[in-house]
Design a protein around this motif. Structure first.
Motif, PDB file in Angstrom:
ATOM      1  N   SER A  12       7.217  15.278  11.561  1.00  0.00           N
ATOM      2  CA  SER A  12       7.833  13.977  11.811  1.00  0.00           C
ATOM      3  C   SER A  12       7.737  13.122  10.556  1.00  0.00           C
ATOM      4  O   SER A  12       7.025  13.451   9.607  1.00  0.00           O
ATOM      5  CB  SER A  12       7.137  13.260  12.977  1.00  0.00           C
ATOM      6  OG  SER A  12       5.759  13.063  12.685  1.00  0.00           O
ATOM      7  N   THR A  13       8.477  12.028  10.559  1.00  0.00           N
ATOM      8  CA  THR A  13       8.407  11.027   9.499  1.00  0.00           C
ATOM      9  C   THR A  13       8.015   9.709  10.144  1.00  0.00           C
ATOM     10  O   THR A  13       8.740   9.196  11.008  1.00  0.00           O
ATOM     11  CB  THR A  13       9.748  10.880   8.772  1.00  0.00           C
ATOM     12  OG1 THR A  13      10.096  12.131   8.169  1.00  0.00           O
ATOM     13  CG2 THR A  13       9.662   9.815   7.692  1.00  0.00           C
ATOM     14  N   ASN A  14       6.883   9.183   9.759  1.00  0.00           N
ATOM     15  CA  ASN A  14       6.401   7.923  10.324  1.00  0.00           C
ATOM     16  C   ASN A  14       6.857   6.755   9.461  1.00  0.00           C
ATOM     17  O   ASN A  14       6.720   6.791   8.233  1.00  0.00           O
ATOM     18  CB  ASN A  14       4.865   7.942  10.406  1.00  0.00           C
ATOM     19  CG  ASN A  14       4.358   9.016  11.346  1.00  0.00           C
ATOM     20  OD1 ASN A  14       4.947   9.260  12.393  1.00  0.00           O
ATOM     21  ND2 ASN A  14       3.269   9.676  10.976  1.00  0.00           N
ATOM     22  N   LEU A  15       7.407   5.758  10.103  1.00  0.00           N
ATOM     23  CA  LEU A  15       7.907   4.589   9.388  1.00  0.00           C
ATOM     24  C   LEU A  15       6.757   3.624   9.117  1.00  0.00           C
ATOM     25  O   LEU A  15       5.970   3.314   9.995  1.00  0.00           O
ATOM     26  CB  LEU A  15       8.988   3.888  10.206  1.00  0.00           C
ATOM     27  CG  LEU A  15      10.245   4.717  10.521  1.00  0.00           C
ATOM     28  CD1 LEU A  15      11.229   3.885  11.315  1.00  0.00           C
ATOM     29  CD2 LEU A  15      10.881   5.241   9.243  1.00  0.00           C
ATOM     30  N   ASP A  16       6.692   3.159   7.879  1.00  0.00           N
ATOM     31  CA  ASP A  16       5.673   2.196   7.468  1.00  0.00           C
ATOM     32  C   ASP A  16       6.385   0.988   6.873  1.00  0.00           C
ATOM     33  O   ASP A  16       7.616   0.894   6.905  1.00  0.00           O
ATOM     34  CB  ASP A  16       4.713   2.853   6.463  1.00  0.00           C
ATOM     35  CG  ASP A  16       3.365   2.146   6.393  1.00  0.00           C
ATOM     36  OD1 ASP A  16       3.289   0.976   6.794  1.00  0.00           O
ATOM     37  OD2 ASP A  16       2.396   2.760   5.924  1.00  0.00           O
TER      38      ASP A  16
ATOM     39  N   ARG B  25      12.660  -0.336   1.213  1.00  0.00           N
ATOM     40  CA  ARG B  25      13.549   0.770   0.843  1.00  0.00           C
ATOM     41  C   ARG B  25      14.958   0.518   1.374  1.00  0.00           C
ATOM     42  O   ARG B  25      15.943   0.737   0.666  1.00  0.00           O
ATOM     43  CB  ARG B  25      13.019   2.083   1.408  1.00  0.00           C
ATOM     44  CG  ARG B  25      11.829   2.634   0.661  1.00  0.00           C
ATOM     45  CD  ARG B  25      11.682   4.107   0.930  1.00  0.00           C
ATOM     46  NE  ARG B  25      10.373   4.609   0.617  1.00  0.00           N
ATOM     47  CZ  ARG B  25      10.055   5.894   0.596  1.00  0.00           C
ATOM     48  NH1 ARG B  25      10.981   6.780   0.896  1.00  0.00           N
ATOM     49  NH2 ARG B  25       8.844   6.292   0.298  1.00  0.00           N
ATOM     50  N   ARG B  26      15.045   0.055   2.616  1.00  0.00           N
ATOM     51  CA  ARG B  26      16.359  -0.177   3.225  1.00  0.00           C
ATOM     52  C   ARG B  26      17.068  -1.345   2.555  1.00  0.00           C
ATOM     53  O   ARG B  26      18.188  -1.215   2.064  1.00  0.00           O
ATOM     54  CB  ARG B  26      16.197  -0.442   4.719  1.00  0.00           C
ATOM     55  CG  ARG B  26      17.515  -0.713   5.429  1.00  0.00           C
ATOM     56  CD  ARG B  26      17.291  -0.972   6.900  1.00  0.00           C
ATOM     57  NE  ARG B  26      18.530  -1.318   7.578  1.00  0.00           N
ATOM     58  CZ  ARG B  26      19.388  -0.431   8.086  1.00  0.00           C
ATOM     59  NH1 ARG B  26      19.134   0.857   7.967  1.00  0.00           N
ATOM     60  NH2 ARG B  26      20.481  -0.815   8.702  1.00  0.00           N
ATOM     61  N   PHE B  27      16.390  -2.505   2.529  1.00  0.00           N
ATOM     62  CA  PHE B  27      17.032  -3.691   1.978  1.00  0.00           C
ATOM     63  C   PHE B  27      17.057  -3.642   0.451  1.00  0.00           C
ATOM     64  O   PHE B  27      17.964  -4.185  -0.173  1.00  0.00           O
ATOM     65  CB  PHE B  27      16.322  -4.942   2.476  1.00  0.00           C
ATOM     66  CG  PHE B  27      16.411  -5.113   3.967  1.00  0.00           C
ATOM     67  CD1 PHE B  27      17.619  -5.393   4.568  1.00  0.00           C
ATOM     68  CD2 PHE B  27      15.296  -4.955   4.772  1.00  0.00           C
ATOM     69  CE1 PHE B  27      17.715  -5.535   5.948  1.00  0.00           C
ATOM     70  CE2 PHE B  27      15.376  -5.093   6.148  1.00  0.00           C
ATOM     71  CZ  PHE B  27      16.595  -5.378   6.741  1.00  0.00           C
ATOM     72  N   GLY B  28      16.061  -2.980  -0.150  1.00  0.00           N
ATOM     73  CA  GLY B  28      16.083  -2.838  -1.601  1.00  0.00           C
ATOM     74  C   GLY B  28      17.249  -1.982  -2.057  1.00  0.00           C
ATOM     75  O   GLY B  28      17.880  -2.262  -3.075  1.00  0.00           O
ATOM     76  N   ARG B  29      17.553  -0.929  -1.291  1.00  0.00           N
ATOM     77  CA  ARG B  29      18.697  -0.081  -1.631  1.00  0.00           C
ATOM     78  C   ARG B  29      19.994  -0.878  -1.516  1.00  0.00           C
ATOM     79  O   ARG B  29      20.874  -0.786  -2.386  1.00  0.00           O
ATOM     80  CB  ARG B  29      18.735   1.131  -0.707  1.00  0.00           C
ATOM     81  CG  ARG B  29      19.866   2.113  -0.997  1.00  0.00           C
ATOM     82  CD  ARG B  29      19.753   3.344  -0.104  1.00  0.00           C
ATOM     83  NE  ARG B  29      20.804   4.309  -0.411  1.00  0.00           N
ATOM     84  CZ  ARG B  29      22.006   4.283   0.136  1.00  0.00           C
ATOM     85  NH1 ARG B  29      22.303   3.331   1.015  1.00  0.00           N
ATOM     86  NH2 ARG B  29      22.899   5.202  -0.189  1.00  0.00           N
TER      87      ARG B  29
ATOM     88  N   HIS C 265       0.784  -1.226   0.000  1.00  0.00           N
ATOM     89  CA  HIS C 265       0.000   0.000   0.000  1.00  0.00           C
ATOM     90  C   HIS C 265       0.817   1.278   0.000  1.00  0.00           C
ATOM     91  O   HIS C 265       0.262   2.359  -0.195  1.00  0.00           O
ATOM     92  CB  HIS C 265      -0.875   0.030   1.263  1.00  0.00           C
ATOM     93  CG  HIS C 265      -0.093   0.113   2.540  1.00  0.00           C
ATOM     94  ND1 HIS C 265       0.485  -0.995   3.119  1.00  0.00           N
ATOM     95  CD2 HIS C 265       0.234   1.169   3.336  1.00  0.00           C
ATOM     96  CE1 HIS C 265       1.127  -0.614   4.214  1.00  0.00           C
ATOM     97  NE2 HIS C 265       0.989   0.682   4.370  1.00  0.00           N
ATOM     98  N   ASN C 266       2.106   1.197   0.205  1.00  0.00           N
ATOM     99  CA  ASN C 266       2.869   2.416   0.496  1.00  0.00           C
ATOM    100  C   ASN C 266       2.993   3.363  -0.682  1.00  0.00           C
ATOM    101  O   ASN C 266       3.229   4.560  -0.497  1.00  0.00           O
ATOM    102  CB  ASN C 266       4.263   2.046   1.015  1.00  0.00           C
ATOM    103  CG  ASN C 266       4.208   1.314   2.340  1.00  0.00           C
ATOM    104  OD1 ASN C 266       4.461   0.117   2.394  1.00  0.00           O
ATOM    105  ND2 ASN C 266       3.854   2.031   3.388  1.00  0.00           N
ATOM    106  N   TRP C 267       2.830   2.846  -1.894  1.00  0.00           N
ATOM    107  CA  TRP C 267       2.884   3.740  -3.048  1.00  0.00           C
ATOM    108  C   TRP C 267       1.806   4.821  -2.954  1.00  0.00           C
ATOM    109  O   TRP C 267       2.005   5.954  -3.410  1.00  0.00           O
ATOM    110  CB  TRP C 267       2.708   2.940  -4.344  1.00  0.00           C
ATOM    111  CG  TRP C 267       1.383   2.208  -4.433  1.00  0.00           C
ATOM    112  CD1 TRP C 267       1.134   0.922  -4.054  1.00  0.00           C
ATOM    113  CD2 TRP C 267       0.140   2.739  -4.907  1.00  0.00           C
ATOM    114  NE1 TRP C 267      -0.188   0.618  -4.273  1.00  0.00           N
ATOM    115  CE2 TRP C 267      -0.816   1.707  -4.805  1.00  0.00           C
ATOM    116  CE3 TRP C 267      -0.258   3.965  -5.420  1.00  0.00           C
ATOM    117  CZ2 TRP C 267      -2.146   1.874  -5.189  1.00  0.00           C
ATOM    118  CZ3 TRP C 267      -1.578   4.141  -5.802  1.00  0.00           C
ATOM    119  CH2 TRP C 267      -2.502   3.101  -5.692  1.00  0.00           C
TER     120      TRP C 267
END
Length: 575
Positions: A482-486, A492-496, A201-203
């Protein structure tokens, strides 16, 4: 001429002329196209149109029935209202993109086969991303790239499912498919990405808030509703969708409550509302599907109204952050009042549109003895009032005064918001005049019973009471930058990291291939120099006598081959 075109073609082809027009001519043209497209739709009766055969597969470019017709109505109305809203300062790029986007959505819901669906599915992605990029910021550019990757990926998975489905069944007809085959599972996954299933859903919450003030209005209307339509067409009654829908109604509430950006709040709220639709499709009864379709229709209107009100805030105040807004009801009272209509509709207040459609899905769950599902949906309904019904108008217009003083929203925006607000009240007060008669199945549900009205008012009252108590006791989450982590944090982390690792491997492979290629080229050049150079066998000057001998030898070989290949003429016997 224009009336003979399919509705989707009217919008898409008409968009090609938008960059050539300016001022009132462009305004008149872009508002004429949805009207002309709707006229083309009304001229078509029930059935299939535009049948063609490709590689032994029968395609139906346009199919009109009860399910596709109401979505066609919806998308024309949404396009017309959105284009009115975008009149103040909208660019030719946005107008053209919005028209192609709306036309692709209309084409997708009218597709009678999976190949036609795929074409419009990808056109949805390609046209809609320009509504994000049109904002012209670095954040919008990056969000648009991520959005496009996900949307095109959804299309690739859909295409793989279509190929597997066609090989298994020998048909590409777009009807009920189910999840018994590999093709059915892949198609459901492709649809699930566009429907913003959990973890996929994050898109939505990433891209929609970065769009232009009017672009987000269009984005809220088409992509996810096309996905709901395809679920209703191909997966009605799939039990898996019941629980997917329940999860979708639940988890966005907690993110929306702590989110600072109002348009991101609306993004999470959209996932919550789509959950009710997905759940209704999963239940699969006539009442449940009617409720899902009716709620999709109403959601486009009240969610569009809320996106328009926040878009007006962005246009006038330059921000949609809760921590930077407040007190704007003094400067924008009409926008604040129209926002309240949208908030009441999404919260399912009686006489507003959400009341008559959301309750239909919940009644269908009780009718099928899905008591646990009904309880989750009830909790989700109360949560909607907190994060959308109260938070958006309160922090946008009635919260602590931010000191911002600006003008009321432009007239074109107020007209568009007024049209959406009128339809929210009309569908909520008189559902039997337009909404119910156009649903796929006959409607027998009556929402305005004393017991239902009183129970809904009680639910809303205690939800409001909870908000007031949390606010007065200082337990309400503070609206802070703030930035909320989803869930997107993980990929994003492991894909990078994966992309960097893959880039390193590709770089080393490129260097190795380049080195081998240089070595092979050097070897070839050296060999050529040895044989073709000035001192090489083929490069030096040969004596004339030697050349004559070689010419004679070649001539002899040619003559022998010629006579060997020439047939001997037969001589007829003497008479």
């Amino acid at each position: 001429m224009i009336g003979s075109l399919p509705p989707a073609a009217v919008m898409i082809l008409g968009a090609l002329f938008v960059p050539l027009l300016r001022g009132r001519a462009r305004t008149g043209w872009v508002l004429l196209l949805p009207v002309a497209s709707l006229a083309a739709l009304l001229s078509l009766g029930e059935g299939g149109f535009g049948q063609v055969s490709i590689f032994s597969y029968e395609l139906t470019l346009v199919r009109i029935d009860g399910l596709s017709r109401i979505f066609g109505w919806l998308f024309h109305i949404a396009a017309f209202i959105g284009l009115i809203f975008a009149r103040r300062g909208g660019s030719a790029l946005e107008d053209a993109s919005a028209l192609v986007y709306a036309g692709a959505a209309i084409g997708a819901v009218q597709a009678g086969d999976l190949i036609t669906l795929f074409v419009f599915w990808e056109l949805l992605a390609l046209s809609s991303v320009f509504l994000v990029w049109a904002r012209g910021t670095e954040r919008s550019y990056r969000a648009g790239i991520r959005y496009l990757i996900v949307q095109v990926g959804s299309g690739v998975i859909l295409l793989a499912g279509i190929i597997a489905h066609a090989r298994a069944t020998g048909s590409v007809a777009f009807d009920h498919m189910g999840t018994e085959t590999l093709g059915g599972k892949l198609i459901l996954l492709g649809i699930g990405i566009k429907a913003a299933f959990p973890l996929l859903h994050n898109w939505l919450t990433d891209a929609y808030p970065e769009a232009t003030y009017s672009g987000a209005v269009f984005l809220s209307a088409f992509t996810t509703k096309v996905a709901v339509y395809t679920l209703a067409r191909g997966y009605q009654g799939e039990d898996l969708l019941i629980w997917v829908g329940v999860v979708m109604t639940m988890f966005p509430i907690f993110y929306a409550v702590i989110e600072n950006d109002l348009r991101r709040v609306l993004g999470y709220s959209m996932i919550n509302q789509i959950g009710f639709m997905v759940c209704g499709v999963g239940i699969g009864t006539e009442m449940a599907v009617n409720g899902a379709v009716a709620h999709a229709f109403n959601d486009v209107l009240f969610k569009g109204l809320l996106f328009m009100s926040t878009g007006a805030l962005l246009y006038r105040a330059g921000t949609t952050k809760c921590s930077e807004l407040g007190g704007l009801y003094k400067s924008m009272p009409k926008t604040a009042g129209l926002c309240i209509v949208g908030a009441a509709s999404i919260s399912a207040f009686p006489l507003f549109s959400g009341f008559v459609s959301k309750s239909m899905v919940m009644a269908a769950a009780l009718e099928q003895n899905l008591d646990v599902v009904w309880l989750f949906l009830l909790f989700a309904s109360a949560g909607v009032l907190h994060h959308a019904g109260i938070k958006i108008p309160f922090y946008g217009f009635f919260g602590p005064d931010s000191g911002i003083r600006t003008k009321e929203a432009p007239t074109s925006m107020l007209i568009a918001m007024g049209m959406a607000a009128f339809l929210c009240v009309f569908n909520g007060t008189f559902p039997t005049l337009f909404l119910y008669p156009n649903l796929p199945y006959e409607v027998t549900y009556v929402p305005f019973t004393p017991a239902h009205v009183i129970s809904q008012l009680q639910l809303l009252f205690f939800a409001v009471l909870a908000f007031v108590w949390l606010r007065l006791s200082d337990r309400e989450p503070h609206e802070l930058p703030s930035t909320n982590l989803d869930a997107d944090w993980f990929y994003r982390r492991f894909g990078r990291s994966l992309a960097l690792a893959a880039g390193g491997v590709a770089s080393r492979l490129r260097d190795a291939v380049a080195a081998r290629s240089v070595a092979a080229a050097g070897s070839a050049i050296g060999s050529a120099r040895r044989y073709m150079g000035p001192t090489g066998v083929w490069g030096r000057t040969w004596p004339t006598g030697t050349n004559v001998i070689w010419v004679a030898i070649l001539l002899l070989v040619f003559l022998l081959l010629y006579y060997a290949s020439t047939p001997v003429a037969s001589v007829p016997p003497p008479p």
